[in-house]
Each structure stands twice: as structure tokens, then as C-alpha cells.
Design a protein around this motif. Structure first.
Motif, PDB file in Angstrom:
ATOM      1  N   PHE A 103       0.798  -1.087   0.021  1.00 23.19           N
ATOM      2  CA  PHE A 103       0.031  -0.099  -0.048  1.00 23.19           C
ATOM      3  C   PHE A 103       0.876   1.064  -0.014  1.00 23.19           C
ATOM      4  CE2 PHE A 103      -3.232  -2.897   1.632  1.00 23.19           C
ATOM      5  CZ  PHE A 103      -4.305  -2.794   0.779  1.00 23.19           C
ATOM      6  N   LEU A 104       2.054   1.023   0.563  1.00 27.49           N
ATOM      7  CA  LEU A 104       2.921   2.268   0.605  1.00 27.49           C
ATOM      8  C   LEU A 104       3.397   2.496  -0.932  1.00 27.49           C
ATOM      9  CD1 LEU A 104       4.700   4.523   2.092  1.00 27.49           C
ATOM     10  CD2 LEU A 104       6.498   2.741   2.355  1.00 27.49           C
ATOM     11  N   HIS A 105       3.896   1.731  -1.524  1.00 17.92           N
ATOM     12  CA  HIS A 105       4.296   2.002  -2.788  1.00 17.92           C
ATOM     13  C   HIS A 105       3.043   2.448  -3.959  1.00 17.92           C
ATOM     14  CE1 HIS A 105       8.704   1.350  -2.578  1.00 17.92           C
ATOM     15  NE2 HIS A 105       8.080   0.788  -1.431  1.00 17.92           N
ATOM     16  N   LEU A 106       1.868   1.705  -3.587  1.00 18.12           N
ATOM     17  CA  LEU A 106       0.817   2.180  -4.344  1.00 18.12           C
ATOM     18  C   LEU A 106       0.203   3.682  -4.309  1.00 18.12           C
ATOM     19  CD1 LEU A 106      -1.736   1.154  -5.884  1.00 18.12           C
ATOM     20  CD2 LEU A 106      -2.960   0.459  -4.008  1.00 18.12           C
ATOM     21  N   PHE A 107       0.263   3.833  -3.051  1.00 18.04           N
ATOM     22  CA  PHE A 107      -0.196   5.297  -2.990  1.00 18.04           C
ATOM     23  C   PHE A 107       0.748   6.228  -3.420  1.00 18.04           C
ATOM     24  CE2 PHE A 107      -2.901   3.130   0.674  1.00 18.04           C
ATOM     25  CZ  PHE A 107      -3.947   2.909  -0.347  1.00 18.04           C
ATOM     26  N   THR A 108       1.910   5.946  -2.872  1.00 17.52           N
ATOM     27  CA  THR A 108       3.170   7.013  -3.186  1.00 17.52           C
ATOM     28  C   THR A 108       3.181   7.110  -4.611  1.00 17.52           C
ATOM     29  OG1 THR A 108       4.687   5.309  -2.994  1.00 17.52           O
ATOM     30  CG2 THR A 108       4.350   6.699  -1.159  1.00 17.52           C
ATOM     31  N   GLY A 109       3.069   6.094  -5.645  1.00 18.62           N
ATOM     32  CA  GLY A 109       3.495   5.852  -6.869  1.00 18.62           C
ATOM     33  C   GLY A 109       2.316   6.646  -7.521  1.00 18.62           C
ATOM     34  N   THR A 110       1.096   6.477  -6.980  1.00 20.97           N
ATOM     35  CA  THR A 110      -0.222   6.921  -7.562  1.00 20.97           C
ATOM     36  C   THR A 110      -0.147   8.596  -7.418  1.00 20.97           C
ATOM     37  OG1 THR A 110      -1.610   4.896  -7.204  1.00 20.97           O
ATOM     38  CG2 THR A 110      -2.777   7.110  -7.698  1.00 20.97           C
ATOM     39  N   GLU A 111       0.285   8.965  -6.083  1.00 15.32           N
ATOM     40  CA  GLU A 111       0.377  10.262  -5.882  1.00 15.32           C
ATOM     41  C   GLU A 111       1.428  11.157  -6.728  1.00 15.32           C
ATOM     42  OE1 GLU A 111       0.676  13.511  -2.121  1.00 15.32           O
ATOM     43  OE2 GLU A 111      -0.335  11.536  -2.039  1.00 15.32           O
ATOM     44  N   ILE A 112       2.484  10.469  -7.054  1.00 18.50           N
ATOM     45  CA  ILE A 112       3.675  10.998  -7.824  1.00 18.50           C
ATOM     46  C   ILE A 112       2.983  11.339  -9.405  1.00 18.50           C
ATOM     47  CG2 ILE A 112       5.647  10.388  -9.156  1.00 18.50           C
ATOM     48  CD1 ILE A 112       6.653   9.108  -6.770  1.00 18.50           C
ATOM     49  N   VAL A 113       2.287  10.434  -9.992  1.00 17.52           N
ATOM     50  CA  VAL A 113       1.781  10.694 -11.117  1.00 17.52           C
ATOM     51  C   VAL A 113       0.644  11.460 -11.070  1.00 17.52           C
ATOM     52  CG1 VAL A 113       0.743   9.522 -13.244  1.00 17.52           C
ATOM     53  CG2 VAL A 113       2.262   8.368 -11.617  1.00 17.52           C
ATOM     54  N   LEU A 114      -0.188  11.629 -10.130  1.00 21.10           N
ATOM     55  CA  LEU A 114      -1.368  12.622 -10.023  1.00 21.10           C
ATOM     56  C   LEU A 114      -0.690  14.207  -9.645  1.00 21.10           C
ATOM     57  CD1 LEU A 114      -4.526  12.849  -9.933  1.00 21.10           C
ATOM     58  CD2 LEU A 114      -4.115  12.807  -7.163  1.00 21.10           C
ATOM     59  N   LEU A 115       0.534  14.227  -9.199  1.00 26.29           N
ATOM     60  CA  LEU A 115       0.980  15.688  -9.123  1.00 26.29           C
ATOM     61  C   LEU A 115       1.136  16.102 -10.509  1.00 26.29           C
ATOM     62  CD1 LEU A 115       2.992  15.130  -5.774  1.00 26.29           C
ATOM     63  CD2 LEU A 115       0.902  16.449  -5.912  1.00 26.29           C
ATOM     64  N   ILE A 116       1.969  15.179 -10.885  1.00 32.88           N
ATOM     65  CA  ILE A 116       2.432  15.410 -12.581  1.00 32.88           C
ATOM     66  C   ILE A 116       1.206  15.947 -13.207  1.00 32.88           C
ATOM     67  CG2 ILE A 116       3.417  14.585 -14.409  1.00 32.88           C
ATOM     68  CD1 ILE A 116       5.248  12.867 -12.822  1.00 32.88           C
ATOM     69  N   SER A 117       0.140  15.118 -13.012  1.00 38.27           N
ATOM     70  CA  SER A 117      -1.121  15.544 -13.869  1.00 38.27           C
ATOM     71  C   SER A 117      -1.557  16.740 -13.456  1.00 38.27           C
ATOM     72  CB  SER A 117      -2.209  14.291 -13.530  1.00 38.27           C
ATOM     73  OG  SER A 117      -1.706  13.136 -13.944  1.00 38.27           O
ATOM     74  N   MET A 118      -1.600  17.109 -12.201  1.00 33.96           N
ATOM     75  CA  MET A 118      -2.151  18.634 -11.734  1.00 33.96           C
ATOM     76  C   MET A 118      -1.117  19.533 -12.128  1.00 33.96           C
ATOM     77  SD  MET A 118      -2.943  17.073  -7.773  1.00 33.96           S
ATOM     78  CE  MET A 118      -3.576  18.618  -7.322  1.00 33.96           C
ATOM     79  N   SER A 119       0.164  19.398 -12.087  1.00 33.86           N
ATOM     80  CA  SER A 119       1.197  20.417 -12.643  1.00 33.86           C
ATOM     81  C   SER A 119       0.735  20.442 -14.198  1.00 33.86           C
ATOM     82  CB  SER A 119       2.566  20.116 -12.632  1.00 33.86           C
ATOM     83  OG  SER A 119       2.982  18.703 -13.345  1.00 33.86           O
ATOM     84  N   PHE A 120       0.397  19.498 -15.090  1.00 31.01           N
ATOM     85  CA  PHE A 120       0.093  19.422 -16.478  1.00 31.01           C
ATOM     86  C   PHE A 120      -1.258  20.250 -16.490  1.00 31.01           C
ATOM     87  CE2 PHE A 120      -2.267  17.981 -19.983  1.00 31.01           C
ATOM     88  CZ  PHE A 120      -1.538  18.250 -21.120  1.00 31.01           C
ATOM     89  N   ASP A 121      -2.142  20.276 -15.774  1.00 31.60           N
ATOM     90  CA  ASP A 121      -3.387  21.116 -15.890  1.00 31.60           C
ATOM     91  C   ASP A 121      -2.906  22.536 -15.648  1.00 31.60           C
ATOM     92  OD1 ASP A 121      -6.472  21.282 -15.266  1.00 31.60           O
ATOM     93  OD2 ASP A 121      -5.552  21.896 -13.451  1.00 31.60           O
ATOM     94  N   ARG A 122      -2.289  22.675 -14.540  1.00 32.22           N
ATOM     95  CA  ARG A 122      -2.025  24.080 -14.232  1.00 32.22           C
ATOM     96  C   ARG A 122      -0.961  24.833 -15.525  1.00 32.22           C
ATOM     97  NH1 ARG A 122      -5.054  26.742 -12.716  1.00 32.22           N
ATOM     98  NH2 ARG A 122      -6.313  24.777 -13.318  1.00 32.22           N
ATOM     99  N   TYR A 123      -0.129  23.947 -16.142  1.00 30.11           N
ATOM    100  CA  TYR A 123       0.493  24.389 -17.467  1.00 30.11           C
ATOM    101  C   TYR A 123      -0.542  24.700 -18.347  1.00 30.11           C
ATOM    102  CZ  TYR A 123       3.106  24.147 -21.648  1.00 30.11           C
ATOM    103  OH  TYR A 123       3.659  24.417 -22.923  1.00 30.11           O
TER     104      TYR A 123
END
Length: 319
Positions: A103-123
Motif C-alpha cells: 500500500f505504501l508504494h501503491l499510494f506514493t506511486g499514484t500520488e507522484i503521477v497525480l501531482l504530475i497530472s496536476m502540474s500539467f493541468d496548471r500548465y
């Protein structure tokens, strides 16, 4: 295989954060408060976004998913850590330990990609506003979230595929309050230093590359808004600053712990607390509640709930 199953340890002993009874009571109170506030804050944001029609936009859709992941990330180990403060012997089963790593690597891995998606949205919103509604369509937003969870799942399975077949037949003491791959992998009965370094450092390298990508995107955004009106530039700068604080708090500990996986420092425990407890707690405050639209919607929802509760409270006649 039979000999391997017979020799495998059945549980691990967690040393926790401290042996001091006074500090354990203090940490129990502090972390209980942090955990409850984390769950309440993120759950409130998630429900507010879902129930408020004018918040049904790509940015808030991604933010609500961040709140969901933060609730998951703060729950995979924190409740057990809180209960263990009063346990004489802090243990976790082998299966429970592997589940925590999963669960640690599932949630951290998911959050990494989601943060990249959010930065793409702001860009897209700041640098290409005319194309925003076309690029950040509902299908794209759902695709970004699904991709985030898929990448997180594939990442954690790649780590566990390596770990599950290792023999754990000797030492079983984990110097932390939860099972993490760099600590658990050192307890194997065979020398896997080189292979272990390669496997675990991969997570650190992925986090480092992702952080650099995010940093680059925010620099591009800031350069783009430099020539815009002062009001818009100020708002965009505030948004990007808040986003980058969250990114730094999340990626900093991950990079430090996983780039140098087999070095045991006291600061490792502090950083583990930071990205599993403090970061999920601070995300609603830094990322969302600084936003006027969200604050207004949250206040309205709480006010409506309060008056709704008052109206439905049964009134008994005086006898």
C-alpha cells in the motif's frame, strides 16, 4: 519450497519512534489529533467538490483525487502506530508487513503521477488558456486518474515481485513504526546488497526525475506569466507556490530515503513521519483551503449541515 516456508519468519518486531513512556503518550495524543484532522479535512474537501456543481472542473477533480489518496496514505500505517504506543511488544505479521509495503508504494506511486497530472493541468490553464477546455476534457481527466492508479499498482507489484521470493529466516527487527522496503530487505538471509540497491534506488530515481519534471513545469509557468497583468500573475504565482510546497514536502523525504536505501539515519524516521502523516495533513490547508472558491463552498456546506441538523433534531413536548 517446504524448507523455505518452515524457516520463514512469521512476524516482524517494530521498534517504533521511541522507547520513552512519556514521549509515547505525547506522540499518541499528537498523532491521533493529526490523523483525525487529516481524515476530516480531506474527506470534507472530497465531499465538497463532489456536491458543489461549480467545482466540477478539471483542477478540483484532480484535487479531490489527491484528497482521496492522502486519506489512504495516512491510513496504511498511522492507526497501527497509534495503537502500538500502548503495546509492550510492537509486532506485525509477515503478511501485514508485506501489505504495508504494497500500500505504501501503491499510494506514493499514484500520488507522484497525480501531482504530475496536476502540474500539467496548471500548465495548460496558464500557458494555453484558449485550449484548456479542449485539452483537459472529462475523458482526459478520468484517463489521468486511471493512469495514476495503474502506474502506482505496476510500481508496487514490481517491488513486491522481488521481495516475496526472498528468504526471511533470521533477524526480524524493523527500526521504524511501519514496514518499508529498504528496512525489511536488509533482514533477508542472503546477501543481496547490489541487487537490493538497484531495485530500491529505482524508486528514488523515479521520484527524483518526477520532481525535476515538476520543477521544470513550474519554472515554465512562472516565465510565461511574467509578462501578464499583475493581478493574474499574483494569483498564478500564489497557486504555483502552494503546489510547489506540496511537491517539495512529498518528494523530498522519498528522494532522501530511497536514493540511499541502506543508510540508517535518525532523520529517516522523521522523514517517514513527514510524508505519511504531516504531508497528508498539510495538503488540504496548502493546496485547497487557500483557494477562495473552495473555502466558500466548504463554509456553505458546513452551514447547511449545521442548520439541517438543527431542523431535524427531535423536539419532545414538556411533560
Amino acid at each position: 519450497m517446504e524448507g523455505f516456508n518452515h524457516s520463514r519468519v512469521s512476524e516482524f518486531v517494530l521498534l517504533g519512534l521511541t522507547d520513552s513512556p512519556e514521549l509515547q503518550i505525547f506522540f499518541f495524543v499528537i498523532f491521533s489529533i493529526f490523523y483525525l484532522m487529516t481524515m476530516f479535512g480531506n474527506c470534507l474537501i472530497l465531499l465538497t467538490v463532489l456536491s458543489t456543481s461549480h467545482l466540477h472542473s478539471p483542477m478540483y477533480f484532480l484535487l479531490s483525487n489527491l484528497s482521496l489518496i492522502d486519506m489512504c496514505l495516512s491510513s496504511f500505517a498511522t492507526p497501527k502506530m497509534i495503537m502500538d504506543f500502548f503495546a509492550q511488544r510492537k509486532t506485525i505479521s509477515f503478511e501485514g508487513c508485506i501489505s504495508q509495503i504494497f500500500f505504501l508504494h501503491l499510494f506514493t506511486g499514484t500520488e507522484i503521477v497525480l501531482l504530475i497530472s496536476m502540474s500539467f493541468d496548471r500548465y495548460i490553464a496558464i500557458c494555453k488558456p484558449l485550449h484548456y477546455s479542449t485539452v483537459m476534457s472529462q475523458q482526459v481527466c478520468v484517463g489521468l486518474v486511471v493512469t495514476s492508479w495503474t502506474v502506482g499498482f505496476l510500481h508496487t507489484m514490481s517491488q513486491l515481485a522481488f521481495t516475496l521470493y526472498l528468504p526471511f529466516c533470521g533477524p526480524n527487527v524493523v527500526d521504524s513504526f511501519f514496514c518499508d522496503l529498504p528496512l525489511v530487505i536488509q533482514l533477508t538471509c542472503i546477501d543481496i546488497y547490489v541487487l537490493g540497491i538497484f531495485m530500491i534506488s529505482t524508486s528514488g530515481v523515479i521520484a527524483l526525475i518526477s520532481f525535476l519534471l515538476l520543477l521544470t513545469s513550474y519554472i515554465i509557468v512562472l516565465v510565461t506569466i511574467r509578462d501578464h497583468s499583475s493581478t493574474r500573475s499574483s494569483k498564478a504565482l500564489s497557486t504555483c507556490t502552494a503546489h510547489f510546497i506540496v511537491v517539495l514536502m512529498f518528494f523530498g523525504p522519498c528522494i532522501f530515503i530511497y536514493v540511499w536505501p541502506f543508510t540508517n539515519f535518525l532523520v529517516d524516521k522523521i522523514l517517514s513521519v513527514f510524508y505519511t502523516i504531516f504531508t497528508p495533513f498539510l495538503n488540504p490547508l496548502i493546496y485547497t483551503l487557500r483557494n477562495e472558491e473552495v473555502k466558500t463552498a466548504v463554509k456553505k456546506k458546513l452551514t447547511n449541515q449545521f442548520f439541517s441538523f438543527g431542523k431535524t433534531t427531535p423536539r419532545y413536548p414538556v411533560q
